[in-house]
Design a protein around this motif. Structure first.
Motif, PDB file in Angstrom:
ATOM      1  N   VAL A   1      -4.676  51.000 -28.367  1.00  0.00           N
ATOM      2  CA  VAL A   1      -4.920  52.094 -27.423  1.00  0.00           C
ATOM      3  C   VAL A   1      -5.010  53.425 -28.167  1.00  0.00           C
ATOM      4  CG1 VAL A   1      -3.767  50.918 -25.544  1.00  0.00           C
ATOM      5  CG2 VAL A   1      -2.471  52.447 -27.029  1.00  0.00           C
ATOM      6  N   LEU A   2      -5.440  54.461 -27.471  1.00  0.00           N
ATOM      7  CA  LEU A   2      -5.650  55.772 -28.095  1.00  0.00           C
ATOM      8  C   LEU A   2      -4.321  56.496 -28.352  1.00  0.00           C
ATOM      9  CD1 LEU A   2      -8.660  57.107 -26.007  1.00  0.00           C
ATOM     10  CD2 LEU A   2      -8.711  56.011 -28.241  1.00  0.00           C
ATOM     11  N   GLN A   3      -4.428  57.622 -29.063  1.00  0.00           N
ATOM     12  CA  GLN A   3      -3.238  58.354 -29.500  1.00  0.00           C
ATOM     13  C   GLN A   3      -2.415  58.936 -28.359  1.00  0.00           C
ATOM     14  OE1 GLN A   3      -4.349  61.855 -31.611  1.00  0.00           O
ATOM     15  NE2 GLN A   3      -6.260  62.061 -30.524  1.00  0.00           N
ATOM     16  N   GLU A   4      -3.043  59.176 -27.197  1.00  0.00           N
ATOM     17  CA  GLU A   4      -2.275  59.783 -26.101  1.00  0.00           C
ATOM     18  C   GLU A   4      -1.288  58.815 -25.464  1.00  0.00           C
ATOM     19  OE1 GLU A   4      -5.628  60.351 -26.165  1.00  0.00           O
ATOM     20  OE2 GLU A   4      -5.821  62.532 -26.343  1.00  0.00           O
ATOM     21  N   CYS A   5      -1.351  57.546 -25.843  1.00  0.00           N
ATOM     22  CA  CYS A   5      -0.432  56.542 -25.296  1.00  0.00           C
ATOM     23  C   CYS A   5       1.014  56.944 -25.582  1.00  0.00           C
ATOM     24  CB  CYS A   5      -0.710  55.180 -25.921  1.00  0.00           C
ATOM     25  SG  CYS A   5       0.490  53.930 -25.450  1.00  0.00           S
ATOM     26  N   THR A   6       1.874  56.887 -24.547  1.00  0.00           N
ATOM     27  CA  THR A   6       3.267  57.280 -24.746  1.00  0.00           C
ATOM     28  C   THR A   6       4.143  56.083 -25.104  1.00  0.00           C
ATOM     29  OG1 THR A   6       3.894  56.962 -22.445  1.00  0.00           O
ATOM     30  CG2 THR A   6       2.991  59.117 -23.043  1.00  0.00           C
ATOM     31  N   SER A   7       3.554  54.936 -25.335  1.00  0.00           N
ATOM     32  CA  SER A   7       4.301  53.718 -25.646  1.00  0.00           C
ATOM     33  C   SER A   7       5.355  53.404 -24.581  1.00  0.00           C
ATOM     34  CB  SER A   7       4.993  53.810 -27.015  1.00  0.00           C
ATOM     35  OG  SER A   7       4.040  54.028 -28.006  1.00  0.00           O
ATOM     36  N   CYS A   8       5.051  53.728 -23.326  1.00  0.00           N
ATOM     37  CA  CYS A   8       6.021  53.462 -22.271  1.00  0.00           C
ATOM     38  C   CYS A   8       6.068  51.977 -21.953  1.00  0.00           C
ATOM     39  CB  CYS A   8       5.723  54.267 -21.013  1.00  0.00           C
ATOM     40  SG  CYS A   8       4.294  53.688 -20.062  1.00  0.00           S
ATOM     41  N   ALA A   9       5.015  51.269 -22.336  1.00  0.00           N
ATOM     42  CA  ALA A   9       4.981  49.811 -22.237  1.00  0.00           C
ATOM     43  C   ALA A   9       4.961  49.292 -20.802  1.00  0.00           C
ATOM     44  CB  ALA A   9       6.134  49.184 -23.015  1.00  0.00           C
ATOM     45  N   ARG A  10       4.667  50.154 -19.854  1.00  0.00           N
ATOM     46  CA  ARG A  10       4.551  49.673 -18.475  1.00  0.00           C
ATOM     47  C   ARG A  10       3.388  48.686 -18.355  1.00  0.00           C
ATOM     48  NH1 ARG A  10       7.364  48.717 -15.042  1.00  0.00           N
ATOM     49  NH2 ARG A  10       6.393  49.526 -13.150  1.00  0.00           N
ATOM     50  N   CYS A  11       2.316  48.932 -19.102  1.00  0.00           N
ATOM     51  CA  CYS A  11       1.154  48.035 -19.035  1.00  0.00           C
ATOM     52  C   CYS A  11       1.509  46.638 -19.528  1.00  0.00           C
ATOM     53  CB  CYS A  11      -0.007  48.615 -19.832  1.00  0.00           C
ATOM     54  SG  CYS A  11       0.382  48.940 -21.558  1.00  0.00           S
TER      55      CYS A  11
ATOM     56  N   SER B   1       1.113  63.783 -29.815  1.00  0.00           N
ATOM     57  CA  SER B   1       0.013  62.822 -29.882  1.00  0.00           C
ATOM     58  C   SER B   1      -0.861  63.089 -31.104  1.00  0.00           C
ATOM     59  CB  SER B   1      -0.775  62.783 -28.571  1.00  0.00           C
ATOM     60  OG  SER B   1      -1.719  63.797 -28.519  1.00  0.00           O
ATOM     61  N   LEU B   2      -0.926  64.347 -31.547  1.00  0.00           N
ATOM     62  CA  LEU B   2      -1.627  64.626 -32.807  1.00  0.00           C
ATOM     63  C   LEU B   2      -0.877  64.010 -33.991  1.00  0.00           C
ATOM     64  CD1 LEU B   2      -2.714  68.370 -32.435  1.00  0.00           C
ATOM     65  CD2 LEU B   2      -4.095  66.324 -32.117  1.00  0.00           C
ATOM     66  N   ILE B   3       0.465  64.140 -33.951  1.00  0.00           N
ATOM     67  CA  ILE B   3       1.269  63.556 -35.029  1.00  0.00           C
ATOM     68  C   ILE B   3       1.063  62.044 -35.093  1.00  0.00           C
ATOM     69  CG2 ILE B   3       3.654  62.986 -35.668  1.00  0.00           C
ATOM     70  CD1 ILE B   3       4.506  65.734 -35.001  1.00  0.00           C
ATOM     71  N   GLY B   4       0.966  61.418 -33.904  1.00  0.00           N
ATOM     72  CA  GLY B   4       0.883  59.962 -33.858  1.00  0.00           C
ATOM     73  C   GLY B   4      -0.530  59.408 -33.969  1.00  0.00           C
ATOM     74  N   ARG B   5      -1.445  60.251 -34.421  1.00  0.00           N
ATOM     75  CA  ARG B   5      -2.853  59.868 -34.505  1.00  0.00           C
ATOM     76  C   ARG B   5      -3.061  58.554 -35.257  1.00  0.00           C
ATOM     77  NH1 ARG B   5      -7.089  58.445 -34.455  1.00  0.00           N
ATOM     78  NH2 ARG B   5      -9.149  59.390 -34.679  1.00  0.00           N
ATOM     79  N   PHE B   6      -2.321  58.379 -36.351  1.00  0.00           N
ATOM     80  CA  PHE B   6      -2.527  57.188 -37.188  1.00  0.00           C
ATOM     81  C   PHE B   6      -1.314  56.254 -37.164  1.00  0.00           C
ATOM     82  CE2 PHE B   6      -5.042  60.657 -39.029  1.00  0.00           C
ATOM     83  CZ  PHE B   6      -6.299  60.094 -38.907  1.00  0.00           C
ATOM     84  N   SER B   7      -0.536  56.355 -36.105  1.00  0.00           N
ATOM     85  CA  SER B   7       0.722  55.607 -36.084  1.00  0.00           C
ATOM     86  C   SER B   7       0.488  54.109 -36.206  1.00  0.00           C
ATOM     87  CB  SER B   7       1.474  55.905 -34.807  1.00  0.00           C
ATOM     88  OG  SER B   7       0.783  55.339 -33.726  1.00  0.00           O
TER      89      SER B   7
ATOM     90  N   ILE C   1      -4.342  57.145 -18.411  1.00  0.00           N
ATOM     91  CA  ILE C   1      -5.263  56.049 -18.123  1.00  0.00           C
ATOM     92  C   ILE C   1      -6.426  55.955 -19.120  1.00  0.00           C
ATOM     93  CG2 ILE C   1      -6.775  57.251 -16.487  1.00  0.00           C
ATOM     94  CD1 ILE C   1      -6.232  54.735 -14.655  1.00  0.00           C
ATOM     95  N   GLN C   2      -6.792  57.087 -19.732  1.00  0.00           N
ATOM     96  CA  GLN C   2      -7.931  57.060 -20.645  1.00  0.00           C
ATOM     97  C   GLN C   2      -7.662  56.229 -21.898  1.00  0.00           C
ATOM     98  OE1 GLN C   2      -5.751  59.386 -20.452  1.00  0.00           O
ATOM     99  NE2 GLN C   2      -5.598  60.642 -22.284  1.00  0.00           N
ATOM    100  N   VAL C   3      -6.389  55.990 -22.223  1.00  0.00           N
ATOM    101  CA  VAL C   3      -6.105  55.214 -23.437  1.00  0.00           C
ATOM    102  C   VAL C   3      -6.447  53.737 -23.235  1.00  0.00           C
ATOM    103  CG1 VAL C   3      -4.230  56.796 -24.052  1.00  0.00           C
ATOM    104  CG2 VAL C   3      -3.666  54.597 -23.012  1.00  0.00           C
ATOM    105  N   LEU C   4      -6.610  53.344 -21.968  1.00  0.00           N
ATOM    106  CA  LEU C   4      -6.912  51.936 -21.683  1.00  0.00           C
ATOM    107  C   LEU C   4      -8.405  51.725 -21.437  1.00  0.00           C
ATOM    108  CD1 LEU C   4      -3.915  51.034 -19.350  1.00  0.00           C
ATOM    109  CD2 LEU C   4      -4.207  50.410 -21.730  1.00  0.00           C
ATOM    110  N   HIS C   5      -9.229  52.534 -22.073  1.00  0.00           N
ATOM    111  CA  HIS C   5     -10.674  52.454 -21.838  1.00  0.00           C
ATOM    112  C   HIS C   5     -11.261  51.096 -22.208  1.00  0.00           C
ATOM    113  CE1 HIS C   5     -11.875  52.637 -26.111  1.00  0.00           C
ATOM    114  NE2 HIS C   5     -10.694  53.211 -26.224  1.00  0.00           N
ATOM    115  N   MET C   6     -10.528  50.340 -23.055  1.00  0.00           N
ATOM    116  CA  MET C   6     -11.107  49.104 -23.593  1.00  0.00           C
ATOM    117  C   MET C   6     -10.768  47.883 -22.741  1.00  0.00           C
ATOM    118  SD  MET C   6      -7.973  49.560 -24.533  1.00  0.00           S
ATOM    119  CE  MET C   6      -7.888  50.688 -25.912  1.00  0.00           C
ATOM    120  N   ILE C   7     -10.052  48.100 -21.658  1.00  0.00           N
ATOM    121  CA  ILE C   7      -9.631  46.956 -20.849  1.00  0.00           C
ATOM    122  C   ILE C   7     -10.851  46.155 -20.380  1.00  0.00           C
ATOM    123  CG2 ILE C   7      -8.519  46.284 -18.662  1.00  0.00           C
ATOM    124  CD1 ILE C   7      -6.573  47.208 -20.863  1.00  0.00           C
ATOM    125  N   ASP C   8     -10.771  44.860 -20.597  1.00  0.00           N
ATOM    126  CA  ASP C   8     -11.840  43.932 -20.229  1.00  0.00           C
ATOM    127  C   ASP C   8     -13.099  44.112 -21.081  1.00  0.00           C
ATOM    128  OD1 ASP C   8     -12.877  41.813 -18.770  1.00  0.00           O
ATOM    129  OD2 ASP C   8     -13.971  43.173 -17.430  1.00  0.00           O
TER     130      ASP C   8
END
Lengths: 268, 268
Positions: free
Chosen positions: B237-247, B194-200, B224-231
């Motif tokens: 989303v934030l860097q910790e996002c794993t791009s799993c795309a479930r959302c 997630s540090l590597i992907g900081r600016f992805s 869940i913290q990467v979705l702080h901006m919902i609504d």
């Protein structure tokens, strides 16, 4: 007033939290380090050919298993959890599958980290020379080797890929019978590569000849003794550092020492 | 219907086929992808290495070969561009274990009983630091010798041993102790990515205009913290996002989607 109280409470909370975090970190690190020094201590492990010094090997090996995949005889294994060896590092157990000393040594050049260092198994012309490898050394337990009893067996001698060089048969008269000979296998540790084919071939229930890592099996003479008849050996100790031990000489005269009684000795 | 699971299916196909390529290379010698996730050899030519493992080796004092350095560089650049933690949900086999624990949590309604998670998600970043420190002092790649991630994928390719116990421990930990415990809180490898992907560049973006605040995304999201901006606002989303795309899959309003980041626009 409230602000001061709040501040003090916050400070207390902060200090408590910091102390807890630091405590947990130290606890974790210590457990972790203890585990690491535990696995690093498992010294009776045979590494693939051309492995660098064990300490460097542990730091350098990335545990990818490419050497394991390259080995055509499935000799090499990666340490699994439960093997009580540094996890993920390659090793082999000659009693199960020995090293068959391939001339092209496929396990070595594939190593991406140079934890298996090609240079160690190449001659001056840059050609692979498997005989240069030093995985371990074979050791004979003379009490359980039947050849030392006088029963004829040359299984290890025949199994050795460096037949007659790494293991030699030494003839000796059997005084017990007076008319038979001992044919004792003797390992030349300079030549033995530690492939373990002898261990695999040994006929006794538990092999009487077995491979140990060289550091565990071999002694070291040091610089105090040289073979005066061997020029090469004199070169070995060329850079020896001289250690001179000096005993303190008593400056008193003999009579004085004798007359002084025991006080001097007791006080000192 | 399949549209609701298209990314999940794609991820499982990706995870399983990568593992399968490693396994067929080891068992049948079909060398498309040799080695394991620590270091792989693609088509017998390109080396790919785990940059976190290589960093630890550097701290442990190993001499890094060119192959490994280049391999780590290629991998780092790849995840730097497409989002570091896509490794976690598209490659890492541990993800299947933790996802199933998480799924079971939802089915058994554990989350409704225990809403608040008591542990910090920053633990993984501290663990990166500690593994570098321990690597330095112990002279081994510290996390690599205990990593359940390496253990599991090495185990799948080369034999699991007690590694099965590791899988069960992670599963039970995530199921009963801490929601998203391993991947979301502890794993320093995920933290490193997630540090590597900081600016992805490739990220999931939230579109505030379309969002109806149904919060379905927050139920499935493992970070869940990467979705702080919902609504609240439209942003990546934030860097910790794993791009799993479930959302993206569960969103009925098309408010979440993969998008290329536009840094010029973000700065304003």
């Amino acid at each position: 007033m409230n602000i001061v109280k709040n501040y003090q409470e916050n400070r207390r909370k902060f200090l408590l939290k910091s102390a807890r975090t630091i405590g947990l970190v130290v606890l974790g690190s210590l457990t972790w380090s203890a585990y690491l020094s535990e696995v690093k201590a498992s010294s009776l492990i045979l590494r693939p050919p051309a492995a660098i010094k064990e300490d460097d090997f542990l730091a350098t090996c990335i545990k990818c298993g490419l050497c394991v995949e390259a080995c055509p005889f499935d000799t090499l294994k990666l340490a699994k959890p439960g093997d009580n060896l540094p996890l993920g590092t390659p090793y082999f157990v000659p009693r199960d599958i020995p090293c068959y000393m391939c001339v092209d040594i496929p396990c070595v050049p594939i190593c991406p980290t140079d934890a298996l260092d090609e240079k160690k198994v190449k001659d001056e012309n840059g050609a692979f020379e498997i005989r240069q490898m030093e995985m371990g050394v074979a050791v004979v337990d003379v009490k359980s080797c039947v050849a030392f009893w006088g029963i004829q067996c040359d299984a290890c001698y025949r199994a050795c890929p460096l037949l007659g060089e790494a293991i030699d048969i030494v003839y000796e008269k059997n005084e017990r019978t007076g008319k038979h000979a001992f044919l004792k296998p003797v390992v030349d540790s300079d030549i033995c590569t530690g492939c373990g084919l002898c261990e695999k071939a040994c006929i006794t229930e538990k092999p009487a000849i077995f491979v140990l890592p060289r550091e565990n099996a071999l002694g070291k003479v040091g610089d105090h003794y040289i073979k005066g008849w061997d020029e090469a050996d004199e070169r070995r100790v060329k850079d020896a550092s001289v250690e001179i031990g000096k005993t303190k000489i008593n400056k008193k005269s003999a009579v004085e020492s004798l007359n002084s009684g025991m006080e001097d000795l007791l006080n000192d | 219907m399949i549209k609701k699971y298209r990314f999940l299916i794609a991820r499982r196909v990706s995870q399983i086929s990568i593992m399968a390529l490693y396994i067929v290379a080891n068992i049948y010698g079909i060398n498309i992808l040799m080695g394991n996730l620590s270091t792989s050899l693609v088509l017998n030519t390109i080396t790919l290495s785990d940059p976190f493992a290589v960093m630890q080796m550097i701290f442990a004092g190993a001499i890094i070969s060119f192959d490994i350095a280049l391999g780590a560089f290629i991998v780092a650049i790849f995840y730097f561009t497409i989002g570091g933690r896509s490794f976690c949900s598209w490659v890492c086999p541990v993800n299947i274990i933790t996802d199933s624990a998480n799924y079971l949590r939802r089915v058994l309604k554990f989350d409704e009983v225990q809403k608040k998670q008591p542990a910090t998600r920053n633990l993984r970043y501290w663990l990166i630091l500690i593994s570098f420190i321990i690597s330095y002092f112990m002279g081994v790649a510290a996390f690599e010798l205990i990593s359940p991630v390496s253990m599991v994928h090495r185990g799948l390719v080369f034999g699991l041993g007690f590694g099965l116990a590791t899988i069960i421990v992670i599963f039970l930990f995530d199921l009963f102790v801490l929601k998203n415990g391993w991947c979301g809180h502890i794993c320093p490898l995920g933290g490193f990515y997630s540090l590597i992907g900081r600016f992805s560049l490739l990220r999931v973006h939230h579109n505030h205009e379309k969002c109806t605040a149904c919060m379905k995304c927050k139920v499935v999201c493992p970070e869940i913290q990467v979705l702080h901006m919902i609504d609240k606002s439209s942003e990546p989303v934030l860097q910790e996002c794993t791009s799993c795309a479930r959302c993206i899959e569960v969103c009925d309003d098309d408010a979440l989607n993969f998008e290329l980041r536009n840094y010029m626009k973000e700065k304003k």
